[in-house]
Design an enzyme around this catalytic site. Structure first.
Site, PDB file in Angstrom:
ATOM      1  N   GLN A 113      62.565 -54.162  42.770  1.00 20.02           N
ATOM      2  CA  GLN A 113      62.086 -52.823  42.440  1.00 20.02           C
ATOM      3  C   GLN A 113      63.092 -51.788  42.929  1.00 20.02           C
ATOM      4  O   GLN A 113      63.221 -51.563  44.131  1.00 20.02           O
ATOM      5  CB  GLN A 113      60.738 -52.661  43.139  1.00 20.02           C
ATOM      6  CG  GLN A 113      60.070 -51.347  42.974  1.00 20.02           C
ATOM      7  CD  GLN A 113      58.733 -51.364  43.687  1.00 20.02           C
ATOM      8  OE1 GLN A 113      57.751 -51.892  43.199  1.00 20.02           O
ATOM      9  NE2 GLN A 113      58.684 -50.802  44.875  1.00 20.02           N
ATOM     10  N   SER A 116      63.365 -46.653  45.721  1.00 17.49           N
ATOM     11  CA  SER A 116      63.771 -45.797  46.835  1.00 17.49           C
ATOM     12  C   SER A 116      65.259 -45.502  46.799  1.00 17.49           C
ATOM     13  O   SER A 116      66.079 -46.341  46.401  1.00 17.49           O
ATOM     14  CB  SER A 116      63.458 -46.470  48.175  1.00 17.49           C
ATOM     15  OG  SER A 116      62.096 -46.776  48.274  1.00 17.49           O
ATOM     16  N   SER A 148      64.064 -54.892  48.279  1.00 20.73           N
ATOM     17  CA  SER A 148      63.708 -56.273  48.636  1.00 20.73           C
ATOM     18  C   SER A 148      64.115 -57.207  47.501  1.00 20.73           C
ATOM     19  O   SER A 148      63.930 -56.863  46.316  1.00 20.73           O
ATOM     20  CB  SER A 148      62.202 -56.392  48.842  1.00 20.73           C
ATOM     21  OG  SER A 148      61.768 -55.454  49.789  1.00 20.73           O
ATOM     22  N   GLU A 231      51.383 -52.218  43.578  1.00 20.06           N
ATOM     23  CA  GLU A 231      52.077 -52.691  44.781  1.00 20.06           C
ATOM     24  C   GLU A 231      51.143 -52.646  45.986  1.00 20.06           C
ATOM     25  O   GLU A 231      51.090 -53.571  46.784  1.00 20.06           O
ATOM     26  CB  GLU A 231      53.308 -51.812  45.051  1.00 20.06           C
ATOM     27  CG  GLU A 231      54.020 -52.182  46.349  1.00 20.06           C
ATOM     28  CD  GLU A 231      55.340 -51.462  46.532  1.00 20.06           C
ATOM     29  OE1 GLU A 231      55.503 -50.350  46.015  1.00 20.06           O
ATOM     30  OE2 GLU A 231      56.213 -52.029  47.208  1.00 20.06           O
ATOM     31  N   GLU A 364      51.194 -42.762  56.693  1.00 23.54           N
ATOM     32  CA  GLU A 364      50.940 -41.310  56.673  1.00 23.54           C
ATOM     33  C   GLU A 364      50.715 -40.844  55.231  1.00 23.54           C
ATOM     34  O   GLU A 364      49.778 -40.097  54.930  1.00 23.54           O
ATOM     35  CB  GLU A 364      52.129 -40.537  57.283  1.00 23.54           C
ATOM     36  CG  GLU A 364      52.335 -40.728  58.773  1.00 23.54           C
ATOM     37  CD  GLU A 364      53.004 -42.059  59.120  1.00 23.54           C
ATOM     38  OE1 GLU A 364      53.546 -42.722  58.210  1.00 23.54           O
ATOM     39  OE2 GLU A 364      52.967 -42.448  60.303  1.00 23.54           O
TER      40      GLU A 364
HETATM   41  C1  FAD Z   1      60.417 -54.077  54.469  1.00 21.62           C
HETATM   42  C2  FAD Z   1      60.594 -53.003  53.441  1.00 21.62           C
HETATM   43  C3  FAD Z   1      60.764 -53.357  52.112  1.00 21.62           C
HETATM   44  C4  FAD Z   1      60.954 -52.367  51.150  1.00 21.62           C
HETATM   45  N1  FAD Z   1      61.176 -52.758  49.842  1.00 21.62           N
HETATM   46  C5  FAD Z   1      61.428 -51.814  48.895  1.00 21.62           C
HETATM   47  C6  FAD Z   1      61.754 -52.202  47.560  1.00 21.62           C
HETATM   48  O1  FAD Z   1      61.782 -53.392  47.224  1.00 21.62           O
HETATM   49  N2  FAD Z   1      62.039 -51.245  46.655  1.00 21.62           N
HETATM   50  C7  FAD Z   1      62.025 -49.907  46.981  1.00 21.62           C
HETATM   51  O2  FAD Z   1      62.279 -49.085  46.096  1.00 21.62           O
HETATM   52  N3  FAD Z   1      61.734 -49.503  48.252  1.00 21.62           N
HETATM   53  C8  FAD Z   1      61.444 -50.420  49.210  1.00 21.62           C
HETATM   54  N4  FAD Z   1      61.151 -50.032  50.518  1.00 21.62           N
HETATM   55  C9  FAD Z   1      61.221 -48.620  50.843  1.00 21.62           C
HETATM   56  C10 FAD Z   1      59.894 -47.940  51.171  1.00 21.62           C
HETATM   57  O3  FAD Z   1      59.132 -47.740  50.005  1.00 21.62           O
HETATM   58  C11 FAD Z   1      60.238 -46.627  51.873  1.00 21.62           C
HETATM   59  O4  FAD Z   1      60.858 -46.952  53.094  1.00 21.62           O
HETATM   60  C12 FAD Z   1      59.033 -45.772  52.130  1.00 21.62           C
HETATM   61  O5  FAD Z   1      58.497 -45.301  50.929  1.00 21.62           O
HETATM   62  C13 FAD Z   1      59.369 -44.577  53.045  1.00 21.62           C
HETATM   63  O6  FAD Z   1      60.482 -43.876  52.582  1.00 21.62           O
HETATM   64  P1  FAD Z   1      61.695 -43.524  53.564  1.00 21.62           P
HETATM   65  O7  FAD Z   1      62.141 -44.810  54.215  1.00 21.62           O
HETATM   66  O8  FAD Z   1      62.711 -42.761  52.780  1.00 21.62           O
HETATM   67  O9  FAD Z   1      61.099 -42.617  54.703  1.00 21.62           O
HETATM   68  P2  FAD Z   1      60.778 -41.066  54.604  1.00 21.62           P
HETATM   69  O10 FAD Z   1      60.105 -40.749  53.328  1.00 21.62           O
HETATM   70  O11 FAD Z   1      62.012 -40.304  54.931  1.00 21.62           O
HETATM   71  O12 FAD Z   1      59.712 -40.904  55.760  1.00 21.62           O
HETATM   72  C14 FAD Z   1      60.080 -40.772  57.140  1.00 21.62           C
HETATM   73  C15 FAD Z   1      58.813 -40.491  57.944  1.00 21.62           C
HETATM   74  O13 FAD Z   1      58.245 -39.227  57.522  1.00 21.62           O
HETATM   75  C16 FAD Z   1      56.887 -39.411  57.130  1.00 21.62           C
HETATM   76  N5  FAD Z   1      56.585 -38.561  55.971  1.00 21.62           N
HETATM   77  C17 FAD Z   1      57.362 -38.356  54.878  1.00 21.62           C
HETATM   78  N6  FAD Z   1      56.746 -37.551  54.006  1.00 21.62           N
HETATM   79  C18 FAD Z   1      55.531 -37.250  54.539  1.00 21.62           C
HETATM   80  C19 FAD Z   1      54.419 -36.460  54.107  1.00 21.62           C
HETATM   81  N7  FAD Z   1      54.429 -35.810  52.938  1.00 21.62           N
HETATM   82  N8  FAD Z   1      53.338 -36.378  54.921  1.00 21.62           N
HETATM   83  C20 FAD Z   1      53.301 -37.036  56.114  1.00 21.62           C
HETATM   84  N9  FAD Z   1      54.339 -37.780  56.583  1.00 21.62           N
HETATM   85  C21 FAD Z   1      55.426 -37.899  55.810  1.00 21.62           C
HETATM   86  C22 FAD Z   1      56.772 -40.883  56.743  1.00 21.62           C
HETATM   87  O14 FAD Z   1      55.443 -41.345  56.841  1.00 21.62           O
HETATM   88  C23 FAD Z   1      57.713 -41.532  57.738  1.00 21.62           C
HETATM   89  O15 FAD Z   1      57.049 -41.752  58.962  1.00 21.62           O
HETATM   90  C24 FAD Z   1      60.955 -50.997  51.510  1.00 21.62           C
HETATM   91  C25 FAD Z   1      60.751 -50.626  52.858  1.00 21.62           C
HETATM   92  C26 FAD Z   1      60.577 -51.616  53.813  1.00 21.62           C
HETATM   93  C27 FAD Z   1      60.372 -51.209  55.243  1.00 21.62           C
END
Ligand code: FAD
Length: 394
Positions: A113, A116, A148, A231, A364
């Site tokens: 997928q 991100s 992933s 998902e 969150e």
């Molecule tokens: C093991 C693993 C597998 C993954 N696999 C995939 C995959 O296959 N494909 C893919 O596309 N993505 C994948 N992801 C990505 C995942 O979807 C993102 O990490 C997740 O959506 C958070 O985005 P970010 O890491 O950019 O954090 P950010 O969005 O930058 O968030 C950082 C922090 O801010 C908080 N925050 C952000 N916005 C808000 C809000 N509006 N209100 C309250 N709090 C907020 C979050 O909760 C978090 O604590 C994977 C992540 C992990 C850990």
């Protein structure tokens, strides 16, 4: 009902007689099972199913397992089965469904997928990887992250921006990308367990046929939403037997290792056992809902509860280990071995489950979805939703 159950049992027995598992190649067996409509019985005929209720699947699985038949699940195709399949079923043409679903279900072709990006995680609608139309194809450029299974994947669900002049939710489109296309560069990213389950993926002038588009141009956010809802149910909604999964390991140790028992952990164990059972029953309800179409925002509650439970149960498991529980020292960069989950020790699980409250939407963000879209509480202020994406601060 009884006739339907008997009919399924007969079909299973015919499959076993025509393809004895002990003498049949694993892939041949799984392909034959798909063709017999016994892969996912609630799918239509010709697409691995028989148009039945999914409640019948368990009996099929159990009968096949008892006969020693191979299972499609250890292949680690959670994204294919949980997210790609329902989206293909809803949005792909009949021809695409024919070509993609069979190798997806057997596990011969793994899916990933590509959503991100470094600047678009929780705020996924801000995704900036671009796609420019060129004849009957699109040329894609950009960077995806945390992908992933990208290293194993043959196909990807790809979210891209096709019109930067529109507000962020409106200018997106959704494609299926062949990961073997020139210009796709997959690089491992190590997690705190040492395993590199995910990757960063660079897309450099990658050509994607327009025929691989799911939904209309500009409709990418709708297809993405459907994928994310699936998902959350896929991550949070595995429906096992009573006392299965992580809680089963802890309960088994509690019963068999009296030396590990402590009064305060007993209370903890009972709470987690009840949480696990509540989640299992809720999951069964959601799974039925998901098969009737795209699950709603209430699936977010399931994923949220799963993440909390997984983290608390792994903490309990580490506590049962005593000092041993603190010992985990393999941070060597390696790819996960999904075929052998038993290898994993509680220290590994403790670290891995931290990701449960991030992947598939952070806890969150899920709480906000529940408050706004399930409970109908006032929405968070969103000042950027009507501004052209190209004018947003990046
Ligand atoms: C093991 C693993 C597998 C993954 N696999 C995939 C995959 O296959 N494909 C893919 O596309 N993505 C994948 N992801 C990505 C995942 O979807 C993102 O990490 C997740 O959506 C958070 O985005 P970010 O890491 O950019 O954090 P950010 O969005 O930058 O968030 C950082 C922090 O801010 C908080 N925050 C952000 N916005 C808000 C809000 N509006 N209100 C309250 N709090 C907020 C979050 O909760 C978090 O604590 C994977 C992540 C992990 C850990």
């Amino acid at each position: 009902m009884t006739d339907l159950v008997a009919d399924l049992a007969e079909r299973v027995d015919r499959l076993l007689a025509e393809h004895p598992p002990q003498e049949t190649d694993r892939w041949d067996f799984l392909r034959a099972r798909y063709d017999a409509g016994l892969a996912w019985v609630h799918y239509p005929e010709g697409l691995g199913g028989l148009g039945r209720e999914s409640a019948h699947q368990q009996a099929v699985d159990a009968r096949l397992a008892a006969a020693g038949a191979p299972d499609n699940r250890p292949a680690g195709n959670v994204i294919g089965l949980g997210m790609a399949a329902p989206v293909i079923r809803t949005y792909a043409t009949a021809e695409q469904q024919q070509s993609w679903l069979r190798p997806l279900w057997t596990g011969e072709e793994i899916w990933c997928q590509l959503f991100s990006e470094p600047g678009a995680g929780s705020d996924l609608a801000a995704a900036g990887a671009s796609a420019r139309r060129d004849g009957d194809a699109w040329v894609v450029n950009g960077q995806k992250v945390w992908t992933s299974l990208a290293h194993d994947a043959r196909w990807a669900l790809l979210l891209v921006r096709t019109d930067p002049t529109l507000p962020k939710h409106a200018g997106l489109s959704f494609f299926v990308l062949d990961m073997l296309t020139a210009g796709v560069d997959v690089r491992p990213l190590r997690q705190m367990t040492g395993e590199a389950e995910f990757n960063e993926v660079y897309l450099d002038d990658v050509r994607v046929p327009d025929a691989n588009r799911l939904g209309e141009v500009g409709e990418g956010w709708r297809v993405t939403q459907a994928t994310l809802m699936n998902e959350r149910v896929a991550i949070g909604g595995g429906v096992g037997d009573r006392e299965s999964g992580a809680i089963a390991d802890v309960a088994r140790r509690w019963r068999s290792e009296p030396s590990a028992r402590r009064p305060e952990l007993h209370d903890e164990l009972l709470r987690r056992w009840i949480d696990a059972e509540s989640l299992r029953l809720a999951s069964a309800r959601f799974a039925q809902k998901a098969e009737a179409g795209t699950p709603g925002p209430d699936g977010s509650g399931l994923k949220l509860a799963f993440a909390t439970l997984a983290q608390e149960t792994s903490s309990l498991s580490v506590a049962l280990d005593g000092a041993e529980g603190l010992r985990y020292d393999d941070w060597s960069l390696r790819r996960p071995d999904f075929s052998n989950p038993e290898q994993r020790v509680s220290g590994f699980d403790y670290l891995r489950t931290r990701a449960n409250s991030i992947e598939g939407g952070t806890s969150e963000v899920l709480r906000s979805i529940i408050s706004e879209r399930v409970l109908g509480l006032p929405a968070e202020p969103r000042v950027d939703k009507d501004i052209p994406w190209k004018d947003l601060a990046k």
